[in-house]
Scaffold this active site. Sequence first.
Site, PDB file in Angstrom:
ATOM      1  N   ALA A 181       0.868  -1.182   0.000  1.00 52.16           N
ATOM      2  CA  ALA A 181       0.000   0.000   0.000  1.00 52.16           C
ATOM      3  C   ALA A 181       0.901   1.228   0.000  1.00 52.16           C
ATOM      4  CB  ALA A 181      -0.910   0.005   1.211  1.00 52.16           C
ATOM      5  N   VAL A 221       4.665  -1.124   3.235  1.00 50.93           N
ATOM      6  CA  VAL A 221       4.536   0.301   2.914  1.00 50.93           C
ATOM      7  C   VAL A 221       5.366   0.633   1.679  1.00 50.93           C
ATOM      8  CG1 VAL A 221       4.834   2.656   3.740  1.00 50.93           C
ATOM      9  CG2 VAL A 221       4.164   0.845   5.342  1.00 50.93           C
ATOM     10  N   LYS A 222       4.700   1.138   0.664  1.00 51.97           N
ATOM     11  CA  LYS A 222       5.384   1.531  -0.568  1.00 51.97           C
ATOM     12  C   LYS A 222       5.828   2.982  -0.475  1.00 51.97           C
ATOM     13  CE  LYS A 222       4.272   0.086  -4.980  1.00 51.97           C
ATOM     14  NZ  LYS A 222       3.346  -0.142  -6.126  1.00 51.97           N
ATOM     15  N   CYS A 223       7.120   3.203  -0.745  1.00 52.56           N
ATOM     16  CA  CYS A 223       7.682   4.558  -0.724  1.00 52.56           C
ATOM     17  C   CYS A 223       8.469   4.795  -2.004  1.00 52.56           C
ATOM     18  CB  CYS A 223       8.628   4.742   0.456  1.00 52.56           C
ATOM     19  SG  CYS A 223       7.890   4.554   2.081  1.00 52.56           S
TER      20      CYS A 223
END
Length: 223
Positions: A64, A90-92
């Site tokens: 996400a 967590v997508k960064c």
Amino acid sequence: MKFFIDTANLDEIKAAAELGLLDGVTTNPSLIAKIVADPANFTYEDFKKHIAAICEIVDGPISAEVTTLEAEEMIREGEDLASIHENVVVKCPVTLEGLKAIRHFSSEGIRTNATLVFSPSQALLAAKAGATYVSPFIGRLDDISTDGMALVEQIVAIYDNYGYHTEVIVASVRHPQHVVEAALAGADIATIPFGVIKQLVRHPLTDAGLTKFMEDASVMKKS
């Protein structure tokens, strides 16, 4: 090689999961936007509920993406996303601010997917920051007449050279050949649109053979 599905569509995720081949899911804001019937009234809480629904379908990593650009805001949003379910990743983006956030998440034991990677140097920095996954976008590179798969090969070689544990997710997959080339290059994962997953099993000789077999079977039943 592990197979993720690249979609936010719950029906597609369920259909892929029923095949028994699915190891995870990747989403991004663009994929979320495609499935929202009423964007004007779609809230951040709705987004979180949607991610939670995906987590109920697939028992594997669910990426996400944060929707902010400053490290502090990414950290705040990412920690909130990670609290949805233990499988949330967590997508960064790989920017200077994104690398700060990835380093923070790594120190806190929160898994990350370093996204929008288009160069070996970005992938190297992501691994140094402690990213769990790195996502080179090969289709978008192919779109500008650059060899996207060459980037995957370079990343795999760099990670092998130094023993980085960051897993390579081949993203922006456009066709079955991308999946085959990713496997040959030694990528850990391919994240694949549902349409391409369905194409992977197709071959004209298989179709022709099935047609012939069914015709012959029909004759046998009549005799």
